[in-house]
Design a protein around this motif. Structure first.
Motif, PDB file in Angstrom:
ATOM      1  N   SER A  44       0.822  -1.210   0.000  1.00 54.38           N
ATOM      2  CA  SER A  44       0.000   0.000   0.000  1.00 54.38           C
ATOM      3  C   SER A  44       0.852   1.255   0.000  1.00 54.38           C
ATOM      4  N   GLY A  45       2.167   1.089   0.227  1.00 55.93           N
ATOM      5  CA  GLY A  45       3.074   2.228   0.216  1.00 55.93           C
ATOM      6  C   GLY A  45       4.463   1.780  -0.186  1.00 55.93           C
ATOM      7  N   SER A  46       5.156   2.633  -0.944  1.00 56.01           N
ATOM      8  CA  SER A  46       6.484   2.275  -1.433  1.00 56.01           C
ATOM      9  C   SER A  46       7.510   3.302  -1.000  1.00 56.01           C
ATOM     10  N   ARG A 245       1.793   1.942  -9.840  1.00 53.27           N
ATOM     11  CA  ARG A 245       0.868   0.924  -9.334  1.00 53.27           C
ATOM     12  C   ARG A 245       1.524  -0.450  -9.467  1.00 53.27           C
ATOM     13  N   TYR A 246       1.382  -1.262  -8.418  1.00 50.81           N
ATOM     14  CA  TYR A 246       1.856  -2.633  -8.478  1.00 50.81           C
ATOM     15  C   TYR A 246       0.763  -3.520  -9.050  1.00 50.81           C
ATOM     16  N   ARG A 252      -2.098   3.949  -5.312  1.00 53.07           N
ATOM     17  CA  ARG A 252      -1.169   4.823  -6.012  1.00 53.07           C
ATOM     18  C   ARG A 252       0.079   4.987  -5.166  1.00 53.07           C
ATOM     19  N   ASN A 253       1.189   4.480  -5.697  1.00 54.92           N
ATOM     20  CA  ASN A 253       2.455   4.501  -4.965  1.00 54.92           C
ATOM     21  C   ASN A 253       3.423   5.479  -5.612  1.00 54.92           C
ATOM     22  N   GLY A 254       4.581   5.627  -4.996  1.00 56.39           N
ATOM     23  CA  GLY A 254       5.551   6.596  -5.470  1.00 56.39           C
ATOM     24  C   GLY A 254       6.312   6.120  -6.700  1.00 56.39           C
ATOM     25  N   THR A 255       6.704   7.082  -7.541  1.00 58.11           N
ATOM     26  CA  THR A 255       7.571   6.822  -8.696  1.00 58.11           C
ATOM     27  C   THR A 255       8.994   7.189  -8.298  1.00 58.11           C
ATOM     28  N   GLN A 256       9.901   6.201  -8.354  1.00 60.41           N
ATOM     29  CA  GLN A 256      11.235   6.391  -7.763  1.00 60.41           C
ATOM     30  C   GLN A 256      12.199   7.205  -8.629  1.00 60.41           C
TER      31      GLN A 256
END
Length: 630
Positions: A44-46, A245-246, A252-256
């Motif tokens: 749920s979080g990255s 998204r996984y 909605r997770n972070g874009t590294q």
């Protein structure tokens, strides 16, 4: 001599303390996934997601929307730190590994039996619920795959999950996905929602206007384009609203990783894979802070803004800023990647266009108007006029008058620009309208500045500001305004005010930060005579309030096993609580999300019985007392 597992671990830690341990390993398989290892799982979080005042420092692992799942140690090690807290990480365990890395397991419902007993004994010994301990490395050796607790929802958690981190000894946070986990599947590239273009100097224009402009890309697979050419000029900064998204989840997770290419040449990259804990607050300069605060939308800058010292960037030229010249063409390509190198690309064309005066009219305009704002170092003045020919705005600095020629007119509103580095203006006039400007001081970053007027004193530390601040302050009734809510601070500022209204009891009075809505956050402060000094990490509105009402206490249940209460406070907030049974201290655990406290006995075999006294204090020192008998 044959060593058992425990003895081998202790020997390895002895070598580690002598500096003989291997360098930290990043090979896949070194760490075990801490929730349902070997089974498909979801996040749920990255790492690197944008939070309100920091980068998210690890993984939020889903726990089937419930509490109580076993949490497994990711590798051999020993428990070096354990903490129980009402807020933040809640119940958290730190495991130090022989290679020097540390894994953390946060928001736990409970610790495994031996550790839980150790914590409980120390809580009774110190008579406190909030407790942080640093056990000797020989006390709690841990094996890879050992259950160290149960997943929960304690502390600042917004729902049941496990927060999992990988750190080094200097508290640098690493992306746990670097070690590779088959439990997480990600073949989905990031989404690109919006592109923002921001003029960064007085010559900057986007489609002939000095304003931030947003564009919505058109998607085709993992390729995005803008349907039209962007016409621009001067120095520009690009911003990207992107999420990842996984597979199998809509979170909605972070874009590294974001890379910017101009005419196929890389001019900028950021890679959020390692964040120093002490610099995490600089997320405020990594994003468009104003947009985040005003609209809750996260735009990552594709340039390195002033005051940003995060070690995330490669931007050798102009720190990623684009300088657009007239009659030149720029092929722009932005590439967004996630931790698994899934990539999406946004491509478009910028054509340099020399700024020219253009004019459009609006029949809706009935009378002149005058507004202004500061963008960076530029004062942008909007003068709405009913005349067919635009008129100048007169800007004053003392006895000096400057007549500003409009740069362009849109819908009968002319835009004039002034560089504030030329001196602070004090007023402006236009078509019979006079407007007093409230800019009182230029506060540069990197310097300690002490500003004082007739109603406040503000001290800026050398590290308070990221960039130059054109300071405005105001006193309206009993509300003090310093700067604005949309300008971030890196380090706190110190403020002293002298309220005009009579304070009946200074021991109950403190400074409160007034949010955008009806929220009020207590900052406290120290009284010296009739003045109070406080520190704040945010600019905005402040007010001195008195809290004379004690907290509320409501008995929810009582038995010989446990007693539960709901407690609350309407202004300053809960500071402390203490329960006694027949004069003996009783541990009460606090869950702030439900505003409940509940007991845990040291000796479970002895029933609760006798007179119970609960005392609850708020941050203003008001106390409520509740008596009952079990």
């Amino acid at each position: 001599m044959k060593l058992n597992k425990r003895a081998a671990l202790l020997l390895l830690f002895a070598f580690t303390s002598l500096g003989l341990a291997a360098q930290p390993s990043v090979q896949p398989g070194f760490f075990l996934f801490p929730i349902k290892p070997g089974q498909r799982n979801f996040l749920s979080g990255s790492m690197g997601e944008i939070r309100s005042n920091h980068f998210h420092g690890g993984l939020d692992i889903k726990t089937d929307q419930r509490e109580g799942l076993p949490v497994y140690a990711a590798a051999d090690g020993y428990i070096s730190r354990v903490k129980q807290s009402t807020y933040g990480y809640g119940n958290i365990v730190y495991i130090t590994h022989p290679n020097g890395l540390v894994t953390t397991y946060a928001h736990l419902l409970s610790f495994y039996d031996d550790l839980a007993k150790y914590m409980l004994q120390n809580q009774y010994k110190k008579q406190t619920f909030e407790l942080e301990l640093f056990p000797e490395k020989t006390m709690f050796p841990i094996r890879k795959g050992q259950v160290i607790g149960l997943s929960g929802n304690t502390g600042g958690s917004g729902g049941p999950h496990l927060h999992f981190e990988v750190r080094d000894t200097e508290d640098r946070l690493y992306n746990p996905l670097k070690w590779g986990f088959s439990e997480i599947i990600d073949t989905t590239p990031p989404d690109i929602f919006t592109l923002g273009l921001q003029p960064l100097n007085i010559y900057g224009r986007v489609n002939q206007e000095f304003k931030r402009v947003e564009f919505t890309p058109v998607k085709n697979g993992n390729t995005y384009t803008l349907p039209d050419t962007v016409y621009a000029h001067g120095m520009l900064g690009l911003e990207l609203q992107t999420n990842d998204r996984y597979d199998g989840t809509q979170n909605r997770n972070g874009t590294q990783d974001v890379t910017l290419y101009i005419n196929n040449k890389q001019i900028y990259n950021h890679h959020i894979d390692q964040v120093p804990f002490e610099l995490s607050r600089q997320v405020s300069q990594h994003i468009n802070y104003t947009m985040y605060k005003r609209q809750g939308r996260t735009f990552q800058k594709a340039y390195v803004d002033h005051g940003n010292d995060l070690p995330l960037y490669t931007a050798p030229r102009n720190r990623g800023r684009i300088v657009v010249s007239a009659d030149s063409v720029y092929q722009v390509r932005l590439v967004a990647k996630d931790s698994y190198n899934n990539a999406s690309t946004l491509s478009f064309v910028i054509k340099g266009q020399k700024p020219t005066f253009t004019q459009t009219f609006s029949k809706a305009v009935k009378q002149p108007a005058l507004t202004y704002e500061v963008q960076g170092n530029i004062l942008k003045i909007n003068a709405t006029d009913t005349a067919s020919s635009p008129r100048n705005v007169d800007l004053y600095k003392g006895n000096r008058r400057m007549s500003l020629v409009p740069s362009y007119t849109r819908n009968s509103t002319s835009v004039s620009l002034y560089d504030m580095r030329a001196g602070l203006p004090d007023s402006m006039t236009f078509c019979g309208i006079s407007k007093r400007l409230n800019y009182q001081l230029v506060v540069p970053p990197g310097q300690e500045v002490n500003y004082k007027n007739n109603y406040l004193n503000v001290i800026f530390d050398k590290q308070s500001l990221y960039d130059t601040l054109y300071l405005e302050t105001k006193l309206e009734g009993d509300v003090y305004t310093i700067g604005d809510f949309y300008t971030p601070l890196h380090k706190p500022i110190k403020v002293t005010i002298t309220p005009e209204k009579v304070i009946n009891d200074k021991t109950k009075a403190a400074v409160y930060f007034l949010g955008l809505g009806r929220g009020r956050g207590m900052l406290g402060g120290t009284w010296n005579g009739n003045s109070i000094t406080f520190s704040t990490s945010n600019m905005g509105k402040f007010k001195v309030l008195e809290d004379t009402r004690p907290p509320s206490i409501k008995l929810l249940s009582k038995s010989k096993v446990q007693i539960r209460f709901r407690i609350g406070d309407d202004l300053s907030g809960i500071n402390s609580f203490r329960a006694e049974v027949n004069g003996q201290w009783l541990l009460m655990k606090y869950e702030h999300k439900t505003a409940t406290i509940y007991s845990e006995k040291l000796d479970k075999s002895i029933p609760l019985s006798g007179k119970v006294v609960l005392k609850v204090k708020d941050n203003a020192g008001n106390e409520a007392v509740f008596n009952t008998v079990i």
